[in-house]
Design an enzyme around this catalytic site. Structure first.
Site, short mmCIF file in Angstrom:
data_model
loop_
_atom_site.label_atom_id
_atom_site.label_comp_id
_atom_site.label_asym_id
_atom_site.label_seq_id
_atom_site.Cartn_x
_atom_site.Cartn_y
_atom_site.Cartn_z
N ASN A 153 4.55 9.20 -10.17
CA ASN A 153 3.31 9.69 -10.77
C ASN A 153 2.36 8.54 -11.10
O ASN A 153 2.73 7.63 -11.85
CB ASN A 153 3.61 10.44 -12.07
CG ASN A 153 2.34 10.98 -12.71
OD1 ASN A 153 1.72 11.90 -12.19
ND2 ASN A 153 1.92 10.40 -13.83
N GLU A 154 1.18 8.59 -10.53
CA GLU A 154 0.11 7.63 -10.86
C GLU A 154 0.58 6.19 -11.00
O GLU A 154 0.38 5.57 -12.05
CB GLU A 154 -0.59 8.05 -12.15
CG GLU A 154 -1.44 9.28 -12.02
CD GLU A 154 -2.31 9.53 -13.27
OE1 GLU A 154 -2.24 8.76 -14.23
OE2 GLU A 154 -3.06 10.52 -13.26
#
Ligand code: BGC
Length: 397
Positions: A153-154
């Protein structure tokens, strides 16, 4: 919207499950110098209440759910895997499939097992082998249950925060930067792009070998970056740091997860603060409805792969504002899709009122309210509207 469009919302394990006691974030929350407003505690108790939550999503009409697996639960000590926890996540996926809900599974949403963090986290020479061992176990156990997989994630979030952007709701006095922030015990590698790109590739290969049908990508924080007159060079530098190298890594992936909350405007002297009068999230970022469509357009063009919106939302307790902003953003997105941008779905952030990292429970993005003492769930108007759209396959009233 196109056939097969995914409509739903997302969560991250640590932010909703509760009692993630073997993670680095839990340790940081309880540290004497903690920068968290409060510890995550029981969060939304989604770990125990997932069945009801997924039933409610189905009742609302959503057809997709993005949820995270918690590495710290699956491998609470190095090399010791919990079959019971892996079975738990199989049950979560089955609950989705029983309701016709497509699963979008995140392998790592920032939090790490404490032992991994204490042994230099992503900086350790052995980090990639440890990550591979975890991913391999997950794919062996859950392979066929995962329809879409977001590996990381990110991973670009620190670059965004370093540049003055708003990807994470940080404490008031100082944003989480560099080696601090979420990973209080495990510094982020300085050469983040190459470390995380390697982790992503390795995960993609393992998933490809173990479950040919899952669609694999990673999710990126993609603000809508714009130049004010004279800001073109600063914009190009901002894009290079926050987006381009990361989007280039998507070649060969099935999709890129776009996570958008705001825009960033560059003038000749760099990034500008939004004008004082604009409408804002409770965490201060500008609310700018075209930002989602613009971010998807840029991400699709630069990466060359289809887009799945894996996060987009509003930090607010004002249900009307949440609905208005979501509707306006989605109508801009529909325009971009009509103009040819390949967007496969929209997953709002977040399905439930969640633990918003440093801000604790003082801020929420949730579409379904969670009462903090009874854990009762109450869908907000946006949750219902999204379900009506899902049923119609189009934006409705
Ligand atoms: C993260 C979420 C977070 C949201 C709002 C995203 O960058 O993936 O975990 O809650 O931003 O701050």
């Amino acid at each position: 919207m196109p056939d097969g469009f995914l409509w739903g919302a997302a969560t991250a394990a640590h932010q909703v499950e509760g009692n993630n006691v073997n993670s680095d974030c839990w340790a940081a929350e309880h540290d004497s110098s903690s920068r968290f407003r409060c510890p995550s505690g029981d969060a939304a108790d989604h770990y125990h209440r997932y069945r009801g939550d997924i039933g409610l999503m189905a009742e609302l009409g959503w057809n997709a759910y993005r949820f995270g697996l918690e590495w710290a639960r699956i491998e609470p000590e190095a090399g010791h895997f919990s079959r019971a926890v892996l079975d738990h996540y199989r049950r979560v996926a089955s609950a989705c499939h029983d309701h016709g809900i497509t699963t979008v599974v995140t392998l790592n949403h920032w939090t790490l097992p404490r032992w991994f963090a204490e042994q230099d986290g992503w900086l350790a020479t052995a980090a990639m082998d440890r990550w591979e061992r975890y991913v391999d176990r997950v794919v062996t156990h859950l392979g066929a249950d995962m329809d879409w997989v977001c590996t990381l994630n990110e991973p670009n979030v620190v670059a965004v925060v370093d540049s003055g952007g708003g990807a994470v709701a940080g404490p008031d006095e100082a944003p989480p930067v560099g080696g601090g922030g979420i990973h209080a015990l495990s510094a982020w590698p300085s050469d983040r792009l190459s470390v995380f790109a390697e982790a992503h590739r390795r995960a993609r290969d393992i998933i490809g070998a173990g479950n040919g049908s899952a669609l694999v990508g990673w999710t990126l924080a993609v603000e809508d970056l714009q130049a004010a007159p004279g800001g073109e060079a600063a914009l190009a530098a901002g894009r290079a740091m926050m987006q381009d190298g990361w989007l280039d890594q998507c070649a060969g992936d099935d999709f890129v997860g776009v996570q958008n909350y705001t825009r960033g405007v560059f003038g000749p002297d760099g990034r500008r603060d939004p004008p004082p009068k604009v409408s804002r999230h409770d965490v201060g970022w500008e609310l700018y409805p075209p930002s989602l469509a613009n971010a998807c357009t840029y991400a699709a063009q630069r990466s060359g792969v289809p887009v799945l919106v894996t996060e987009h939302g509003v930090a607010t307790f004002d249900d009307e504002l949440q609905l208005r902003h979501t509707q306006a953003s989605l109508s801009e997105l529909a325009g971009a899709i009509e103009a040819g941008v390949d967007v496969r779905g929209y997953l709002a952030w977040s399905a439930l009122d969640e633990f918003e990292w440093f801000m604790g429970y003082d801020v929420t993005f949730g579409l379904i309210a969670v009462d903090r003492s009874t854990f009762a769930r109450t869908p907000k108007p946006t949750a219902r509207w999204l379900g009506r759209c899902a049923r119609a396959g189009a934006l409705t009233g």
